[in-house]
Design a protein around this motif. Structure first.
Motif, PDB file in Angstrom:
ATOM      1  N   SER A  23      46.763  32.180  41.033  1.00  0.00           N
ATOM      2  CA  SER A  23      46.220  33.436  40.530  1.00  0.00           C
ATOM      3  C   SER A  23      45.411  34.120  41.629  1.00  0.00           C
ATOM      4  O   SER A  23      45.519  33.784  42.802  1.00  0.00           O
ATOM      5  CB  SER A  23      45.353  33.138  39.298  1.00  0.00           C
ATOM      6  N   ASP A  24      44.592  35.089  41.258  1.00  0.00           N
ATOM      7  CA  ASP A  24      43.613  35.679  42.171  1.00  0.00           C
ATOM      8  C   ASP A  24      42.599  36.452  41.329  1.00  0.00           C
ATOM      9  O   ASP A  24      42.530  36.260  40.103  1.00  0.00           O
ATOM     10  CB  ASP A  24      44.268  36.540  43.270  1.00  0.00           C
ATOM     11  N   ASP A  46      39.391  36.058  45.965  1.00  0.00           N
ATOM     12  CA  ASP A  46      40.729  35.485  46.072  1.00  0.00           C
ATOM     13  C   ASP A  46      40.591  34.235  46.943  1.00  0.00           C
ATOM     14  O   ASP A  46      40.190  34.338  48.110  1.00  0.00           O
ATOM     15  CB  ASP A  46      41.713  36.441  46.753  1.00  0.00           C
ATOM     16  N   HIS A  50      45.743  32.861  48.292  1.00  0.00           N
ATOM     17  CA  HIS A  50      45.935  33.600  47.057  1.00  0.00           C
ATOM     18  C   HIS A  50      45.564  35.070  47.279  1.00  0.00           C
ATOM     19  O   HIS A  50      44.658  35.384  48.048  1.00  0.00           O
ATOM     20  CB  HIS A  50      45.044  33.044  45.943  1.00  0.00           C
ATOM     21  N   GLY A  51      46.263  35.951  46.582  1.00  0.00           N
ATOM     22  CA  GLY A  51      45.920  37.363  46.625  1.00  0.00           C
ATOM     23  C   GLY A  51      45.897  37.918  48.037  1.00  0.00           C
ATOM     24  O   GLY A  51      46.785  37.659  48.849  1.00  0.00           O
ATOM     25  N   THR A 156      50.447  38.090  40.959  1.00  0.00           N
ATOM     26  CA  THR A 156      49.682  37.092  41.703  1.00  0.00           C
ATOM     27  C   THR A 156      50.581  35.969  42.207  1.00  0.00           C
ATOM     28  O   THR A 156      50.339  35.430  43.292  1.00  0.00           O
ATOM     29  CB  THR A 156      48.540  36.520  40.838  1.00  0.00           C
ATOM     30  N   TRP A 160      51.013  34.510  46.232  1.00  0.00           N
ATOM     31  CA  TRP A 160      50.478  33.153  46.349  1.00  0.00           C
ATOM     32  C   TRP A 160      51.271  32.291  47.328  1.00  0.00           C
ATOM     33  O   TRP A 160      52.494  32.335  47.341  1.00  0.00           O
ATOM     34  CB  TRP A 160      50.489  32.512  44.959  1.00  0.00           C
TER      35      TRP A 160
END
Length: 237
Positions: A23-24, A46, A50-51, A156, A160
């Motif tokens: 996710s973020d 983040d 990630h993000g 997301t 990733w």
């Protein structure tokens, strides 16, 4: 490593949000404004890989994404002494390892990935395969999510680095429950957690964690039931 951040609100109190794996900061799209409405300035990160944050560096996934690297990034990026810090899943693990240095007044660990109730079930490959999940598959796995949260998950996942899952395999082979919390801490759990079993929850209660459950919610409590998520934080916000 300095992480990408997103902010909501301009209140006098500071809240920190740390998301889970795959996710973020966008997973907090409803929580951030809700806390801002309660008088907080909210900062969500983040995590590395990630993000919009940088990817990890090093020869192996463990070099790039070991939990201690995630914690160091939080310390490098976030201010100390916040009124509240919330970590979900992998974010709860990163926050736990950074909390003594960040020293928030209160910490909330939302179904944190400290260890697995059944360690032999942890397979990082499952996470890497999920990188290719479709919108329809995500919606089927998370039937209580708003359509906007499903859209966020699609976005997301695209941003990733799945090596961040592979980098955790060695950690979970020997992970143990934490000891007494460094700051006043709430352990927030769904009805049934595949991470923290009932006996583990009682052990954590015994060393000083307050334990609360959100009926009907799954692992991502804040997206399954925002109202229940916030209600379970009564006295902690």
């Amino acid at each position: 490593m300095k992480l990408h951040t997103c902010e909501w609100g301009s209140g006098d109190r500071l809240a920190l949000l740390v998301h889970g794996i795959m996710s973020d900061h966008r997973s907090w799209r409803s929580v951030g404004p809700a806390l801002a409405a309660r008088g907080y300035r909210v900062i969500a990160v983040d995590l590395r890989g990630h993000g919009a944050s940088p990817r990890g560096e090093g020869a192996t996934p463990t070099d790039r994404y070991a939990p201690e690297r995630l914690a160091e990034d939080l310390v490098d990026t976030l201010p100390t002494g916040a009124e509240l810090a919330v970590g979900h899943s992998l974010g709860g693990l990163a926050l736990l390892q950074a909390v003594e240095r960040l020293r928030p007044a209160r910490a909330v660990y939302s179904d944190p990935a400290w260890c697995f109730a059944q360690p032999d079930l942890f397979d990082p490959g499952v996470f890497t395969h999920f990188k290719r999940a479709t919108r329809e598959q995500i919606a089927a796995l998370a039937p209580r999510w708003d359509a906007a949260d499903v859209d966020v998950e699609v976005a997301t996942l695209a941003a990733w680095d799945p090596d961040s899952a592979l980098g955790l395999a060695g950690f979970y082979a020997q992970a143990v429950l934490p000891g007494a919390p460094a700051v006043p801490s709430l352990l927030q759990l769904p009805d049934r957690s595949f991470l923290t079993g009932p006996e583990d929850a009682e052990r954590l209660r015994g060393v000083g964690y307050e334990v609360r459950r959100v009926p009907g919610a799954g692992h991502t409590i804040h997206r399954d039931d925002l109202t229940g998520f916030l209600a379970s934080l009564d006295g902690w916000l």
